[in-house]
Design a protein around this motif. Structure first.
Motif, PDB file in Angstrom:
ATOM      1  N   LEU A   1     -82.980  25.025 -19.346  1.00 36.89           N
ATOM      2  CA  LEU A   1     -84.383  24.796 -18.995  1.00 36.89           C
ATOM      3  C   LEU A   1     -84.597  23.325 -18.645  1.00 36.89           C
ATOM      4  CD1 LEU A   1     -87.082  26.377 -18.887  1.00 36.89           C
ATOM      5  CD2 LEU A   1     -87.510  25.615 -21.231  1.00 36.89           C
ATOM      6  N   TRP A   2     -83.950  22.440 -19.379  1.00 37.52           N
ATOM      7  CA  TRP A   2     -84.035  21.001 -19.128  1.00 37.52           C
ATOM      8  C   TRP A   2     -83.468  20.659 -17.755  1.00 37.52           C
ATOM      9  CZ3 TRP A   2     -80.827  16.840 -18.172  1.00 37.52           C
ATOM     10  CH2 TRP A   2     -81.330  15.566 -18.455  1.00 37.52           C
ATOM     11  N   ILE A   3     -82.316  21.234 -17.423  1.00 35.34           N
ATOM     12  CA  ILE A   3     -81.709  20.987 -16.108  1.00 35.34           C
ATOM     13  C   ILE A   3     -82.624  21.498 -15.003  1.00 35.34           C
ATOM     14  CG2 ILE A   3     -79.789  21.627 -14.588  1.00 35.34           C
ATOM     15  CD1 ILE A   3     -78.016  21.660 -17.120  1.00 35.34           C
ATOM     16  N   GLY A   4     -83.232  22.666 -15.203  1.00 32.13           N
ATOM     17  CA  GLY A   4     -84.165  23.197 -14.218  1.00 32.13           C
ATOM     18  C   GLY A   4     -85.346  22.269 -14.002  1.00 32.13           C
ATOM     19  N   THR A   5     -85.879  21.716 -15.099  1.00 36.18           N
ATOM     20  CA  THR A   5     -86.988  20.767 -14.993  1.00 36.18           C
ATOM     21  C   THR A   5     -86.577  19.530 -14.211  1.00 36.18           C
ATOM     22  OG1 THR A   5     -87.937  21.523 -17.090  1.00 36.18           O
ATOM     23  CG2 THR A   5     -88.589  19.338 -16.325  1.00 36.18           C
ATOM     24  N   LEU A   6     -85.380  19.020 -14.513  1.00 36.36           N
ATOM     25  CA  LEU A   6     -84.885  17.828 -13.820  1.00 36.36           C
ATOM     26  C   LEU A   6     -84.729  18.092 -12.322  1.00 36.36           C
ATOM     27  CD1 LEU A   6     -83.761  14.934 -13.966  1.00 36.36           C
ATOM     28  CD2 LEU A   6     -81.506  15.935 -14.416  1.00 36.36           C
ATOM     29  N   VAL A   7     -84.138  19.228 -11.979  1.00 34.43           N
ATOM     30  CA  VAL A   7     -83.948  19.578 -10.565  1.00 34.43           C
ATOM     31  C   VAL A   7     -85.301  19.694  -9.866  1.00 34.43           C
ATOM     32  CG1 VAL A   7     -83.203  21.435  -9.013  1.00 34.43           C
ATOM     33  CG2 VAL A   7     -81.714  20.687 -10.880  1.00 34.43           C
ATOM     34  N   ASN A   8     -86.251  20.342 -10.519  1.00 27.40           N
ATOM     35  CA  ASN A   8     -87.573  20.524  -9.926  1.00 27.40           C
ATOM     36  C   ASN A   8     -88.245  19.180  -9.664  1.00 27.40           C
ATOM     37  OD1 ASN A   8     -89.934  21.717  -9.042  1.00 27.40           O
ATOM     38  ND2 ASN A   8     -90.692  22.155 -11.088  1.00 27.40           N
ATOM     39  N   ARG A   9     -88.170  18.266 -10.628  1.00 32.57           N
ATOM     40  CA  ARG A   9     -88.846  16.983 -10.488  1.00 32.57           C
ATOM     41  C   ARG A   9     -88.128  16.043  -9.518  1.00 32.57           C
ATOM     42  NH1 ARG A   9     -93.717  16.978 -10.948  1.00 32.57           N
ATOM     43  NH2 ARG A   9     -93.673  14.727 -11.262  1.00 32.57           N
ATOM     44  N   ILE A  10     -86.829  16.202  -9.351  1.00 36.09           N
ATOM     45  CA  ILE A  10     -86.107  15.387  -8.376  1.00 36.09           C
ATOM     46  C   ILE A  10     -86.679  15.608  -6.977  1.00 36.09           C
ATOM     47  CG2 ILE A  10     -83.893  15.244  -7.147  1.00 36.09           C
ATOM     48  CD1 ILE A  10     -82.509  15.364  -9.846  1.00 36.09           C
ATOM     49  N   GLY A  11     -87.137  16.827  -6.702  1.00 36.99           N
ATOM     50  CA  GLY A  11     -87.711  17.136  -5.397  1.00 36.99           C
ATOM     51  C   GLY A  11     -89.227  17.137  -5.379  1.00 36.99           C
ATOM     52  N   GLY A  12     -89.846  16.531  -6.389  1.00 31.33           N
ATOM     53  CA  GLY A  12     -91.316  16.526  -6.447  1.00 31.33           C
ATOM     54  C   GLY A  12     -91.912  15.488  -5.516  1.00 31.33           C
ATOM     55  N   PHE A  13     -91.759  15.704  -4.212  1.00 27.14           N
ATOM     56  CA  PHE A  13     -92.183  14.713  -3.229  1.00 27.14           C
ATOM     57  C   PHE A  13     -93.651  14.836  -2.830  1.00 27.14           C
ATOM     58  CE2 PHE A  13     -87.602  15.426  -2.134  1.00 27.14           C
ATOM     59  CZ  PHE A  13     -87.143  14.194  -2.562  1.00 27.14           C
ATOM     60  N   VAL A  14     -94.159  16.051  -2.738  1.00 27.60           N
ATOM     61  CA  VAL A  14     -95.402  16.287  -2.010  1.00 27.60           C
ATOM     62  C   VAL A  14     -96.626  15.763  -2.751  1.00 27.60           C
ATOM     63  CG1 VAL A  14     -96.955  18.064  -1.115  1.00 27.60           C
ATOM     64  CG2 VAL A  14     -94.487  18.222  -0.698  1.00 27.60           C
ATOM     65  N   LEU A  15     -96.821  16.174  -3.989  1.00 22.98           N
ATOM     66  CA  LEU A  15     -98.077  15.865  -4.669  1.00 22.98           C
ATOM     67  C   LEU A  15     -98.314  14.371  -4.866  1.00 22.98           C
ATOM     68  CD1 LEU A  15     -98.234  18.810  -7.213  1.00 22.98           C
ATOM     69  CD2 LEU A  15     -99.326  18.597  -4.973  1.00 22.98           C
ATOM     70  N   PRO A  16     -97.305  13.572  -5.280  1.00 20.36           N
ATOM     71  CA  PRO A  16     -97.582  12.136  -5.432  1.00 20.36           C
ATOM     72  C   PRO A  16     -97.973  11.445  -4.133  1.00 20.36           C
ATOM     73  CG  PRO A  16     -95.555  12.750  -6.568  1.00 20.36           C
ATOM     74  CD  PRO A  16     -95.958  13.925  -5.740  1.00 20.36           C
ATOM     75  N   PHE A  17     -97.497  11.970  -2.980  1.00 20.72           N
ATOM     76  CA  PHE A  17     -97.748  11.310  -1.701  1.00 20.72           C
ATOM     77  C   PHE A  17     -98.739  12.068  -0.821  1.00 20.72           C
ATOM     78  CE2 PHE A  17     -94.027   8.961  -2.856  1.00 20.72           C
ATOM     79  CZ  PHE A  17     -94.192   7.728  -2.235  1.00 20.72           C
ATOM     80  N   PHE A  18     -99.393  13.087  -1.386  1.00 18.42           N
ATOM     81  CA  PHE A  18    -100.212  13.931  -0.530  1.00 18.42           C
ATOM     82  C   PHE A  18    -101.442  13.189  -0.002  1.00 18.42           C
ATOM     83  CE2 PHE A  18    -103.027  17.630   0.387  1.00 18.42           C
ATOM     84  CZ  PHE A  18    -102.232  18.168   1.382  1.00 18.42           C
ATOM     85  N   ALA A  19    -102.074  12.383  -0.856  1.00 17.68           N
ATOM     86  CA  ALA A  19    -103.242  11.618  -0.396  1.00 17.68           C
ATOM     87  C   ALA A  19    -102.839  10.640   0.711  1.00 17.68           C
ATOM     88  CB  ALA A  19    -103.883  10.869  -1.560  1.00 17.68           C
ATOM     89  N   PHE A  20    -101.683   9.996   0.535  1.00 20.29           N
ATOM     90  CA  PHE A  20    -101.185   9.104   1.576  1.00 20.29           C
ATOM     91  C   PHE A  20    -100.876   9.884   2.858  1.00 20.29           C
ATOM     92  CE2 PHE A  20     -97.588   7.202   3.824  1.00 20.29           C
ATOM     93  CZ  PHE A  20     -98.060   5.924   4.061  1.00 20.29           C
ATOM     94  N   TYR A  21    -100.317  11.086   2.701  1.00 23.04           N
ATOM     95  CA  TYR A  21     -99.997  11.929   3.856  1.00 23.04           C
ATOM     96  C   TYR A  21    -101.262  12.322   4.624  1.00 23.04           C
ATOM     97  CZ  TYR A  21     -98.672  16.312   6.221  1.00 23.04           C
ATOM     98  OH  TYR A  21     -98.483  17.320   7.141  1.00 23.04           O
ATOM     99  N   VAL A  22    -102.332  12.639   3.898  1.00 21.84           N
ATOM    100  CA  VAL A  22    -103.583  13.049   4.541  1.00 21.84           C
ATOM    101  C   VAL A  22    -104.222  11.886   5.295  1.00 21.84           C
ATOM    102  CG1 VAL A  22    -105.943  13.862   4.121  1.00 21.84           C
ATOM    103  CG2 VAL A  22    -104.023  14.941   2.935  1.00 21.84           C
ATOM    104  N   THR A  23    -104.259  10.710   4.664  1.00 28.55           N
ATOM    105  CA  THR A  23    -104.927   9.565   5.294  1.00 28.55           C
ATOM    106  C   THR A  23    -104.031   8.836   6.289  1.00 28.55           C
ATOM    107  OG1 THR A  23    -104.251   8.161   3.444  1.00 28.55           O
ATOM    108  CG2 THR A  23    -106.438   9.175   3.323  1.00 28.55           C
ATOM    109  N   GLY A  24    -102.694   8.992   6.149  1.00 26.45           N
ATOM    110  CA  GLY A  24    -101.761   8.303   7.032  1.00 26.45           C
ATOM    111  C   GLY A  24    -101.370   9.131   8.240  1.00 26.45           C
TER     112      GLY A  24
END
Length: 440
Positions: free
Chosen positions: A22-45
């Motif tokens: 489960l820990w490895i799955g969480t790590l893999v998921n978060r390694i690719g967590g690109f969209v949400l942190p940059f979504f506001a920048f993506y919308v305005t940029g």
């Protein structure tokens, strides 16, 4: 060398193998967590939309996440932890890809809402699964390790985002969906469903009897747990303060003349410190009662923001983030463990779903409060208010901690009594059979 080995064993040893998958799955998921942190920048940029639209889209995502957290908790008890976790991850992957093709304001708003509805349903199932498979004494450590994986993966994704965008911004959506799908497949293949049989039996019983029983022994039972609801409400207040790092802090830093790149560098300190200090600090805090840890961690978070009343230079912002992060390290895994400790076993998913409301609603309220206070009064009243609120939460956490200890003591007494009764019954049966064996 021996001390190092002992520290490693106390940090990583003794946890079930399923937890590490489960820990490895969480790590893999978060390694690719690109969209949400940059979504506001993506919308305005790249999309050249307004900041107001970006804020509205973020709020819709938060609203969807608030709903999905509760729904995911109900599903975790009704159909099982694993089906809920895997299903929500796959749904999240699909909705992320679809969001990558949204262009109009309505499509962006609807897409963000749907992603929010899908993305947060796995969290209560995951937290309930950890509570199912890990003994109570090791849960703070297990939740700390899970939080560590989240931040380790997040740090990597922030470093890799520039490389991924070389293939175009849509590549962020596909990469995010790919790692989310891989996480779902890992859990589907390597982690067994930990849902207790009595939980599923209770769910089937509620469905058979009808809605009246469901309200008595379902989500209604969670909402009537005064200690737990007080805990969730207090956590919400503390997280509303903590989430000023995503709203009030960048606004104040911009007003102080610091650039976006400076904000990014200072904000990155948070993830680095969590990766370095999460587990050592968790080992240190394990010796203290959970209520005191939550109270102290809340005061440290408030003190971090309170430091800004003495100056708002780059150095003060760095110090603020450092102090605030140490409070976060103490608060997050301990809060998750207390939530699991307060949960009734057959309603654990629902408890975790309601607990998620503290996180999701604070992400909606924090920007509204921070922006309004800074606009009307400036930054200093906001930082003073942050410390005052955390002082209040510290007092409540101390009281809740005592109630948690009493509930644990009562539960242990009941378990001991049941064990003694079972032992007595076994002895009576054995004594009753002895004459028959002698006669034979």
């Amino acid at each position: 060398m021996i001390r190092l080995r002992s520290a490693a064993e106390s940090t990583f040893g003794g946890l079930p193998g399923a937890f590490w998958w489960l820990w490895i799955g969480t790590l893999v998921n978060r390694i690719g967590g690109f969209v949400l942190p940059f979504f506001a920048f993506y919308v305005t940029g790249p999309l050249h939309r307004s900041a107001a639209l970006a804020g509205a889209v973020a709020a819709l995502f938060g609203a969807g996440a608030a709903v999905s957290g509760v729904v995911g908790g109900v599903l975790a008890d009704r159909i099982g932890r694993k089906p809920t976790l895997v299903g929500s991850q796959l749904a999240n992957a699909v909705t992320i890809v679809v969001l990558g093709y949204a262009r109009s304001p309505w499509a962006l708003a609807l897409g963000a809402l749907v992603v929010g509805l899908a993305t947060n349903a796995f969290r209560p199932a995951q937290n309930a699964m950890i509570a199912d498979m890990v003994p109570a004494g090791d849960r703070v450590r297990a939740y700390a390790l899970n939080f560590w994986a989240i931040n380790l993966g997040f740090s990597f994704s922030m470093m890799a985002v520039g490389l991924v965008t070389h293939f175009g911004y849509r590549a962020l959506f596909y990469a995010d969906a790919a790692t989310t799908t891989l996480c779902a497949l890992l859990i589907a293949a390597m982690v067994h469903d930990t849902t207790p049989p009595e939980t599923l039996r209770a769910a089937r019983s509620r469905q058979t009897v009808g809605e009246g029983t469901r309200s008595h022994d379902g989500l209604g039972a969670v909402l009537r747990d005064r200690t737990f609801i007080a805990f969730v409400a207090t956590t919400f207040l503390l997280l509303t303060v903590f989430n000023q790092c995503q709203t009030g802090l960048p606004i104040a830093m911009a007003a102080s003349g610091l650039s976006a790149s400076s904000f990014g560098q200072i904000a990155a300190i948070n993830g680095v410190l969590i990766v370095l200090f999460q587990m050592p600090v968790t080992r240190l805090l394990k010796r203290y009662p959970e209520g005191r840890v939550l109270a102290g961690a809340g005061l440290v978070i408030g003190a971090g923001f309170g430091l800004l009343t003495f100056g708002q230079s780059a150095a003060m912002y760095v110090l603020c983030v450092v102090v605030m992060t140490m409070g976060e390290i103490g608060n997050t895994p301990t809060g998750q463990a207390v939530s699991a400790r307060l949960s009734q076993d057959h309603l654990r998913g629902r408890y975790q779903g309601v607990y998620q409301l503290a996180w999701t609603l604070s992400q909606v309220v924090a920007p509204l409060v921070g922006g309004a206070v800074i606009s009307a009064y400036g930054g200093t009243p906001l930082w003073i208010g942050c410390f005052a609120v955390t002082a209040l939460t510290a007092l409540v956490f101390l009281r809740i901690g005592k109630q948690v200890e009493r509930r644990v003591a009562v539960a242990r007494s009941a378990e001991v009594e049941q064990a003694q009764q079972a032992q007595t019954s076994t002895q009576v049966v054995a004594d009753g059979q002895q004459p028959e064996l002698a006669t034979a």
